[in-house]
Write a protein that holds these residues in place. Structure first.
Motif, mmCIF file in Angstrom:
data_model
loop_
_atom_site.group_PDB
_atom_site.id
_atom_site.type_symbol
_atom_site.label_atom_id
_atom_site.label_comp_id
_atom_site.label_asym_id
_atom_site.label_seq_id
_atom_site.Cartn_x
_atom_site.Cartn_y
_atom_site.Cartn_z
ATOM 1 N N GLY A 182 2.685 4.157 -6.174
ATOM 2 C CA GLY A 182 2.881 2.714 -6.293
ATOM 3 C C GLY A 182 3.639 2.129 -5.127
ATOM 4 O O GLY A 182 3.367 1.008 -4.690
ATOM 5 N N ALA A 183 4.610 2.908 -4.591
ATOM 6 C CA ALA A 183 5.396 2.425 -3.462
ATOM 7 C C ALA A 183 4.532 2.217 -2.230
ATOM 8 O O ALA A 183 4.815 1.351 -1.399
ATOM 9 C CB ALA A 183 6.536 3.403 -3.151
ATOM 10 N N ARG A 184 3.469 2.993 -2.079
ATOM 11 C CA ARG A 184 2.561 2.792 -0.942
ATOM 12 C C ARG A 184 1.937 1.408 -0.991
ATOM 13 O O ARG A 184 1.802 0.739 0.030
ATOM 14 C CB ARG A 184 1.462 3.853 -0.956
ATOM 15 C CG ARG A 184 1.952 5.262 -0.727
ATOM 16 C CD ARG A 184 0.810 6.253 -0.852
ATOM 17 N NE ARG A 184 1.331 7.601 -1.103
ATOM 18 C CZ ARG A 184 0.595 8.602 -1.533
ATOM 19 N NH1 ARG A 184 -0.699 8.422 -1.771
ATOM 20 N NH2 ARG A 184 1.127 9.787 -1.724
ATOM 21 N N ARG A 185 1.560 0.978 -2.190
ATOM 22 C CA ARG A 185 0.979 -0.365 -2.324
ATOM 23 C C ARG A 185 2.031 -1.436 -2.087
ATOM 24 O O ARG A 185 1.768 -2.433 -1.419
ATOM 25 C CB ARG A 185 0.356 -0.533 -3.719
ATOM 26 C CG ARG A 185 -0.822 0.388 -3.983
ATOM 27 C CD ARG A 185 -1.562 -0.022 -5.247
ATOM 28 N NE ARG A 185 -0.719 0.077 -6.427
ATOM 29 C CZ ARG A 185 -0.593 1.174 -7.156
ATOM 30 N NH1 ARG A 185 -1.231 2.287 -6.809
ATOM 31 N NH2 ARG A 185 0.183 1.194 -8.228
ATOM 32 N N GLU A 186 3.241 -1.226 -2.642
ATOM 33 C CA GLU A 186 4.298 -2.219 -2.460
ATOM 34 C C GLU A 186 4.688 -2.356 -0.991
ATOM 35 O O GLU A 186 4.977 -3.456 -0.521
ATOM 36 C CB GLU A 186 5.525 -1.828 -3.291
ATOM 37 C CG GLU A 186 5.298 -1.976 -4.788
ATOM 38 C CD GLU A 186 6.440 -1.435 -5.610
ATOM 39 O OE1 GLU A 186 6.452 -1.670 -6.826
ATOM 40 O OE2 GLU A 186 7.322 -0.753 -5.043
ATOM 41 N N GLN A 187 4.689 -1.281 -0.262
ATOM 42 C CA GLN A 187 5.067 -1.332 1.139
ATOM 43 C C GLN A 187 3.922 -1.806 2.015
ATOM 44 O O GLN A 187 4.093 -1.997 3.219
ATOM 45 C CB GLN A 187 5.559 0.035 1.612
ATOM 46 C CG GLN A 187 6.857 0.441 0.931
ATOM 47 C CD GLN A 187 7.480 1.672 1.550
ATOM 48 O OE1 GLN A 187 7.405 1.871 2.740
ATOM 49 N NE2 GLN A 187 8.121 2.488 0.722
ATOM 50 N N GLY A 188 2.775 -2.055 1.403
ATOM 51 C CA GLY A 188 1.650 -2.575 2.158
ATOM 52 C C GLY A 188 1.618 -4.076 2.214
ATOM 53 O O GLY A 188 0.713 -4.661 2.798
ATOM 54 N N GLY A 189 2.616 -4.771 1.619
ATOM 55 C CA GLY A 189 2.644 -6.237 1.646
ATOM 56 C C GLY A 189 1.556 -6.813 0.782
ATOM 57 O O GLY A 189 1.180 -6.271 -0.249
ATOM 58 N N ASP A 190 0.968 -7.946 1.210
ATOM 59 C CA ASP A 190 -0.062 -8.607 0.432
ATOM 60 C C ASP A 190 -1.422 -8.290 1.027
ATOM 61 O O ASP A 190 -1.571 -7.461 1.902
ATOM 62 C CB ASP A 190 0.185 -10.127 0.349
ATOM 63 C CG ASP A 190 0.325 -10.757 1.724
ATOM 64 O OD1 ASP A 190 -0.397 -10.307 2.635
ATOM 65 O OD2 ASP A 190 1.132 -11.694 1.873
ATOM 66 N N SER A 191 -2.455 -8.968 0.528
ATOM 67 C CA SER A 191 -3.818 -8.652 0.901
ATOM 68 C C SER A 191 -4.347 -9.511 2.031
ATOM 69 O O SER A 191 -5.508 -9.401 2.403
ATOM 70 C CB SER A 191 -4.731 -8.821 -0.332
ATOM 71 O OG SER A 191 -4.667 -10.146 -0.810
ATOM 72 N N ARG A 192 -3.530 -10.367 2.629
ATOM 73 C CA ARG A 192 -4.016 -11.216 3.707
ATOM 74 C C ARG A 192 -4.222 -10.402 4.975
ATOM 75 O O ARG A 192 -3.523 -9.423 5.205
ATOM 76 C CB ARG A 192 -3.023 -12.358 3.978
ATOM 77 C CG ARG A 192 -2.907 -13.347 2.845
ATOM 78 C CD ARG A 192 -1.820 -14.365 3.142
ATOM 79 N NE ARG A 192 -0.528 -13.701 3.264
ATOM 80 C CZ ARG A 192 0.577 -14.336 3.613
ATOM 81 N NH1 ARG A 192 0.556 -15.616 3.896
ATOM 82 N NH2 ARG A 192 1.719 -13.679 3.688
ATOM 83 N N PRO A 193 -5.169 -10.769 5.805
ATOM 84 C CA PRO A 193 -5.406 -10.026 7.030
ATOM 85 C C PRO A 193 -4.131 -9.911 7.861
ATOM 86 O O PRO A 193 -3.446 -10.885 8.122
ATOM 87 C CB PRO A 193 -6.468 -10.880 7.756
ATOM 88 C CG PRO A 193 -7.166 -11.616 6.657
ATOM 89 C CD PRO A 193 -6.115 -11.904 5.636
#
Length: 361
Positions: A30-41
């Motif tokens: 889950g932390a990988r997704r959280e550290q990926g920010g949002d879905s904007r380019p």
């Protein structure tokens, strides 16, 4: 509320360890997704750059703040648990990892919290506090008016509730695998009563910290993402969303480093100087355990011979200097260990989303 060795029997401790290990494994993903920010380019990299270093700092700050026991009643003190603070600042999955890193460092280096009870401590102080606090926080920010004050208010309430929730979880675990025969009803009443008071202190610290970060850099607060309405532009008589802002300017990057440096200095001062003035009274769990006879089966910590046991440096006779050095070392070790974990998580995410990895899927 660090549970020592001997309070909980081996089968229950082992079961809690399995639960904690599973939660940490899920949190790593889950932390990988959280550290990926949002879905904007272009936002994924920016989000990771913000979250990874801040997560290590949050772990260090929680370590420092946990050294500052504050009085809550006659002969009883409390300290920050940190689950709510971590979840709101860096996200719930990353928050579980932050508190788990702190508990691991405390158990191994400072003989604080039993090693056989590590699973129990992670379950009570990391998993439950984060889950309860973040769920309540998200519910509150949805119904409160959008803005910084709403985030701060929701942080206060979420932190307040998370502490007695943790105390109730410990009581349930003790009812299942406690090593002494004590009236569980009395334990529950005493634990919840004192930890509601401790929760007030937790709420104040959490709200002040979250408010301070929001006041400087609201984009660094995970729980505040998406709370502002998008800017609207009128085009041909119709309202449309304005284009997303471009990459942050260099000045913003410098400011982020300044926030990190300021947080680290604050943590060092709290652990190295202010901790000397912390309350020496037993914390909520220690007081209840002594009053109810739960501590009769407590065992000596396996790391009792550590050079930093009991938050002091052996061979240093001056109490102020010994405690201060131990605190500074603890902050340093925790920020390094925490940052290493979160940079590794971020690197793994980058590897998983690389063009070669995507092509091989």
């Amino acid at each position: 509320m660090h549970v020592p060795d001997g309070f909980i029997d081996v089968p229950t401790s082992a079961a809690a360890g399995v639960i904690a290990a599973g939660a940490v494994a899920v949190s790593l993903r889950g932390a990988r997704r959280e550290q990926g920010g949002d879905s904007r380019p272009g936002a994924a990299e920016s989000g990771g750059e913000r979250t990874a270093p801040l997560a290590g700092l949050v772990a260090a700050f929680i370590f420092a703040a946990q050294m500052l026991n504050f009085p809550v009643a006659a002969g009883t003190s409390g300290h920050l648990l940190g689950g709510a603070l971590a979840a709101i600042l860096v996200g719930p999955f990353t928050g579980v990892l932050c508190v788990s890193v702190v508990l691991l460092m405390q158990g191994i280096l400072f003989a604080d919290g039993g090693l056989t009870a590590l699973g129990v401590n992670i379950t009570c102080m990391a998993i439950v506090t984060v889950a309860v606090a973040y769920a309540l926080f998200r519910g509150l920010v949805k119904v409160l008016p959008r803005g910084r004050h709403a985030v701060t208010a929701a942080s206060f309430v979420a932190a307040l509730v998370s502490v007695p929730a943790s105390a109730l979880t410990f009581t349930l675990i003790y009812a299942i695998g406690g090593t002494t025969d004590v009236p569980i009803g009395k334990v529950a009443t005493a634990m919840v009563g004192v930890h509601v008071l401790i929760g007030v202190g937790e709420a104040v610290i959490t709200a002040l910290t979250v408010g301070a970060v929001i006041g400087v850099r609201p984009d660094l607060v995970y729980g505040a993402r998406g709370l502002h309405q998008p800017l609207k532009l009128r085009v041909n008589g119709e309202l449309v969303d304005a284009p997303a802002a471009g990459p942050a300017p260099a000045a913003a990057r410098v400011s982020r480093r300044a926030v990190w440096a300021g947080g680290l200095v604050t943590s060092l001062v709290l652990a190295g100087v202010v901790s000397f003035y912390a309350s020496a009274s037993p914390d909520g769990l220690e007081k209840v355990a002594a009053d109810q006879g739960m501590d009769r089966k407590a065992e000596e910590h396996a790391a009792a011979g550590s050079p930093l046991a009991d938050y002091g440096v052996k061979e240093v006779d001056d109490a102020r200097l010994s405690g201060g050095l131990a605190g500074v070392i603890g902050v340093g070790v925790t920020v390094v260990a925490g940052s290493a974990v979160f940079w590794a998580v971020r690197r793994r995410r980058s590897d998983d989303t690389s063009p070669a990895a995507v092509e091989n899927v």
